[in-house]
Motif scaffolding. Sequence first.
Motif, PDB file in Angstrom:
ATOM      1  N   GLU A 191       0.833  -1.205   0.000  1.00  0.00           N
ATOM      2  CA  GLU A 191       0.000   0.000   0.000  1.00  0.00           C
ATOM      3  C   GLU A 191       0.866   1.253   0.000  1.00  0.00           C
ATOM      4  O   GLU A 191       0.531   2.259  -0.634  1.00  0.00           O
ATOM      5  CB  GLU A 191      -0.929  -0.002   1.207  1.00  0.00           C
ATOM      6  CG  GLU A 191      -1.990  -1.086   1.187  1.00  0.00           C
ATOM      7  CD  GLU A 191      -2.872  -1.034   2.424  1.00  0.00           C
ATOM      8  OE1 GLU A 191      -2.758  -0.048   3.184  1.00  0.00           O
ATOM      9  OE2 GLU A 191      -3.674  -1.967   2.620  1.00  0.00           O
ATOM     10  N   ALA A 192       1.983   1.196   0.717  1.00  0.00           N
ATOM     11  CA  ALA A 192       2.857   2.369   0.813  1.00  0.00           C
ATOM     12  C   ALA A 192       3.396   2.763  -0.548  1.00  0.00           C
ATOM     13  O   ALA A 192       3.407   3.946  -0.916  1.00  0.00           O
ATOM     14  CB  ALA A 192       4.001   2.088   1.786  1.00  0.00           C
ATOM     15  N   VAL A 193       3.859   1.781  -1.336  1.00  0.00           N
ATOM     16  CA  VAL A 193       4.412   2.078  -2.659  1.00  0.00           C
ATOM     17  C   VAL A 193       3.323   2.607  -3.586  1.00  0.00           C
ATOM     18  O   VAL A 193       3.533   3.569  -4.328  1.00  0.00           O
ATOM     19  CB  VAL A 193       5.089   0.827  -3.252  1.00  0.00           C
ATOM     20  CG1 VAL A 193       5.440   1.051  -4.721  1.00  0.00           C
ATOM     21  CG2 VAL A 193       6.345   0.471  -2.461  1.00  0.00           C
ATOM     22  N   VAL A 194       2.140   2.000  -3.539  1.00  0.00           N
ATOM     23  CA  VAL A 194       1.041   2.450  -4.400  1.00  0.00           C
ATOM     24  C   VAL A 194       0.672   3.902  -4.112  1.00  0.00           C
ATOM     25  O   VAL A 194       0.358   4.670  -5.023  1.00  0.00           O
ATOM     26  CB  VAL A 194      -0.185   1.526  -4.223  1.00  0.00           C
ATOM     27  CG1 VAL A 194      -1.411   2.116  -4.923  1.00  0.00           C
ATOM     28  CG2 VAL A 194       0.119   0.133  -4.760  1.00  0.00           C
ATOM     29  N   ASP A 195       0.750   4.296  -2.860  1.00  0.00           N
ATOM     30  CA  ASP A 195       0.343   5.652  -2.463  1.00  0.00           C
ATOM     31  C   ASP A 195       1.478   6.671  -2.531  1.00  0.00           C
ATOM     32  O   ASP A 195       1.244   7.872  -2.345  1.00  0.00           O
ATOM     33  CB  ASP A 195      -0.206   5.634  -1.029  1.00  0.00           C
ATOM     34  CG  ASP A 195      -1.517   4.855  -0.921  1.00  0.00           C
ATOM     35  OD1 ASP A 195      -2.185   4.690  -1.954  1.00  0.00           O
ATOM     36  OD2 ASP A 195      -1.835   4.397   0.192  1.00  0.00           O
ATOM     37  N   ALA A 196       2.702   6.222  -2.794  1.00  0.00           N
ATOM     38  CA  ALA A 196       3.865   7.114  -2.735  1.00  0.00           C
ATOM     39  C   ALA A 196       4.057   7.877  -4.037  1.00  0.00           C
ATOM     40  O   ALA A 196       3.518   7.519  -5.087  1.00  0.00           O
ATOM     41  CB  ALA A 196       5.116   6.309  -2.413  1.00  0.00           C
ATOM     42  N   SER A 256       9.239   0.178   6.672  1.00  0.00           N
ATOM     43  CA  SER A 256       8.361   0.983   7.534  1.00  0.00           C
ATOM     44  C   SER A 256       6.941   0.437   7.521  1.00  0.00           C
ATOM     45  O   SER A 256       6.271   0.380   8.554  1.00  0.00           O
ATOM     46  CB  SER A 256       8.363   2.444   7.080  1.00  0.00           C
ATOM     47  OG  SER A 256       9.628   3.034   7.249  1.00  0.00           O
ATOM     48  N   GLU A 257       6.471   0.020   6.336  1.00  0.00           N
ATOM     49  CA  GLU A 257       5.136  -0.564   6.221  1.00  0.00           C
ATOM     50  C   GLU A 257       5.007  -1.841   7.049  1.00  0.00           C
ATOM     51  O   GLU A 257       3.933  -2.154   7.578  1.00  0.00           O
ATOM     52  CB  GLU A 257       4.847  -0.854   4.749  1.00  0.00           C
ATOM     53  CG  GLU A 257       3.444  -1.315   4.451  1.00  0.00           C
ATOM     54  CD  GLU A 257       3.200  -1.477   2.955  1.00  0.00           C
ATOM     55  OE1 GLU A 257       2.053  -1.756   2.577  1.00  0.00           O
ATOM     56  OE2 GLU A 257       4.154  -1.312   2.152  1.00  0.00           O
ATOM     57  N   ASP A 272      14.971   4.023  -1.223  1.00  0.00           N
ATOM     58  CA  ASP A 272      13.659   4.589  -0.889  1.00  0.00           C
ATOM     59  C   ASP A 272      12.613   3.478  -0.782  1.00  0.00           C
ATOM     60  O   ASP A 272      11.812   3.441   0.159  1.00  0.00           O
ATOM     61  CB  ASP A 272      13.199   5.582  -1.954  1.00  0.00           C
ATOM     62  CG  ASP A 272      14.225   6.655  -2.271  1.00  0.00           C
ATOM     63  OD1 ASP A 272      15.068   6.943  -1.410  1.00  0.00           O
ATOM     64  OD2 ASP A 272      14.175   7.195  -3.391  1.00  0.00           O
ATOM     65  N   VAL A 273      12.610   2.594  -1.786  1.00  0.00           N
ATOM     66  CA  VAL A 273      11.617   1.527  -1.829  1.00  0.00           C
ATOM     67  C   VAL A 273      11.815   0.564  -0.660  1.00  0.00           C
ATOM     68  O   VAL A 273      10.858   0.180   0.023  1.00  0.00           O
ATOM     69  CB  VAL A 273      11.690   0.778  -3.176  1.00  0.00           C
ATOM     70  CG1 VAL A 273      10.689  -0.374  -3.217  1.00  0.00           C
ATOM     71  CG2 VAL A 273      11.450   1.743  -4.335  1.00  0.00           C
ATOM     72  N   PRO A 311       7.830  13.492  -3.859  1.00  0.00           N
ATOM     73  CA  PRO A 311       8.859  12.852  -4.691  1.00  0.00           C
ATOM     74  C   PRO A 311      10.275  13.241  -4.288  1.00  0.00           C
ATOM     75  O   PRO A 311      10.506  14.302  -3.706  1.00  0.00           O
ATOM     76  CB  PRO A 311       8.531  13.367  -6.095  1.00  0.00           C
ATOM     77  CG  PRO A 311       7.856  14.671  -5.868  1.00  0.00           C
ATOM     78  CD  PRO A 311       7.062  14.506  -4.602  1.00  0.00           C
ATOM     79  N   ARG A 312      11.190  12.353  -4.587  1.00  0.00           N
ATOM     80  CA  ARG A 312      12.617  12.636  -4.396  1.00  0.00           C
ATOM     81  C   ARG A 312      13.023  13.769  -5.347  1.00  0.00           C
ATOM     82  O   ARG A 312      12.728  13.721  -6.542  1.00  0.00           O
ATOM     83  CB  ARG A 312      13.426  11.374  -4.677  1.00  0.00           C
ATOM     84  CG  ARG A 312      14.933  11.586  -4.691  1.00  0.00           C
ATOM     85  CD  ARG A 312      15.663  10.322  -5.062  1.00  0.00           C
ATOM     86  NE  ARG A 312      15.852   9.453  -3.904  1.00  0.00           N
ATOM     87  CZ  ARG A 312      16.884   9.534  -3.082  1.00  0.00           C
ATOM     88  NH1 ARG A 312      17.817  10.452  -3.275  1.00  0.00           N
ATOM     89  NH2 ARG A 312      16.999   8.697  -2.070  1.00  0.00           N
ATOM     90  N   GLU A 313      13.749  14.748  -4.817  1.00  0.00           N
ATOM     91  CA  GLU A 313      14.159  15.880  -5.652  1.00  0.00           C
ATOM     92  C   GLU A 313      15.400  15.565  -6.478  1.00  0.00           C
ATOM     93  O   GLU A 313      15.507  15.985  -7.632  1.00  0.00           O
ATOM     94  CB  GLU A 313      14.414  17.113  -4.766  1.00  0.00           C
ATOM     95  CG  GLU A 313      13.155  17.666  -4.108  1.00  0.00           C
ATOM     96  CD  GLU A 313      13.449  18.919  -3.296  1.00  0.00           C
ATOM     97  OE1 GLU A 313      14.600  19.391  -3.332  1.00  0.00           O
ATOM     98  OE2 GLU A 313      12.528  19.418  -2.632  1.00  0.00           O
TER      99      GLU A 313
END
Length: 469
Positions: free
Chosen positions: A314-319, A335-336, A328-329, A353-355
Amino acid sequence: MMGATNFVWLTFDSVRGDRTSIGGYDRETTPTLERIGRRDDGYAGSCFSHALWSQPSVASMMTGTYPSMHGLGSHNEVLPDSIPTVAERLSEAGFETIGISANPFFSESTGTHRGFDRFDFVNGTELAREAGVRGSLSFVRNLRTFSGGFTLERQRHNPDYLLNEIVKDRLQDGAEGDDPFFLAAHYYGLHHPYFPSPKYRETFADDLPMSADEAAELALSNSRDVYERIAEGPIDDPEAATALDNMYDAQVAQVDALVAGLLSYVDNLGLGDDTIVVITADHGDLLGELGLYSHKLVLHDALVQVPLAVRGSEAVVDAAMANAQHADVMQMILSELDVDTDGMHGAELTEGPRETVVAQRGDETREKTLSAVREFEPDYEHEHVLAGMVTMLRTDEWKFVTGTDGSMLYRLPDESEDVSDDYPGVVERFETTFDVWMDEHGQPLDSGDHREFDDDVKSQLADLGYVVE
């Protein structure tokens, strides 16, 4: 911990993001990964690795730290004990941890095995034994589908089907256990030389000016010795260049089909709704960009932009996944799973997003590569190859690359012209960003541990085209 959620991380060697259909490619090379992206709990696209070759990239994936800190592929031969691995973090959180690798850089030799309850490093001679009678017989039946057909020449065979059989066995073990499990597997993937199976070399044969078998032989000959290939420069025969491109794409499709079989196995075990699965690559490969081949010298997008498909998170889908990196992934998924991520360097993509994307290349990689290339071309030089620990800072518009002997600025998507003199203000901003980043994340740690690869590992590394001293 959030219950019985399992975590599977699959790494395929040398797969370029821009040669996958989830990365915008016009050939349907990765329909399996596309299907993941269409799921409600799925994501499919590109991400960025932290390095251009396996050793530092794997270490960054398995620790969530940057190459100049962990030092693998540059100033360290072994991962420093002071940097916890992802497997150690998950083990402390109650996960059973399982590792399988066909790549010596993800093994006990580099310390990246730390934290795994069971770790299998399998070289070519051990794959059949580890896969067992059932797996070996299945491999023989699939020689023309997932390997080089009926030949005894080792470089014509891809070991991934056998490795996949071992992964299936370990998945079944995990499914039968009482604890949630973490499984990380590193596949051979598309590591040169390129020689797709007889079935998949036909995938895009309509575009070939020759037979698919002839194209496979040309691709094999042009990717077998990468140092000689680099020394000779761009392939000047258009048909040979087309064959190399086509066979690379065919092998991407072969990998995608292998993933399809493994995901079906996960679902058949009843793990589909209970398991986060990540499919990615450690780096890409150059296919003539800047006159270069393989993955040795420059931090070009063809090397650092790789595929990423995730299902069940869910975290990746919402990120905000634009410009996501492996760390990052990995950090987001830990964390999830309510696993400690303190000290990891991932960006908080759930907040935006990552800058700036960061990737690095050590000087030893440059020195060994140039030394090997100069065996064929004594005066070989390349204007885009900087010395020292080279760091790439990339945004959507710019790529800034800095080393000990200077820096270069590219205005994307072009990576062939240094435009530093035209944009001094942009260079100055990147220099400031680099200084801040180095202070926060780039300071090196020394493991103090020096060890030799054994003869079997050295032989396998030589087969993969690495300079082994």
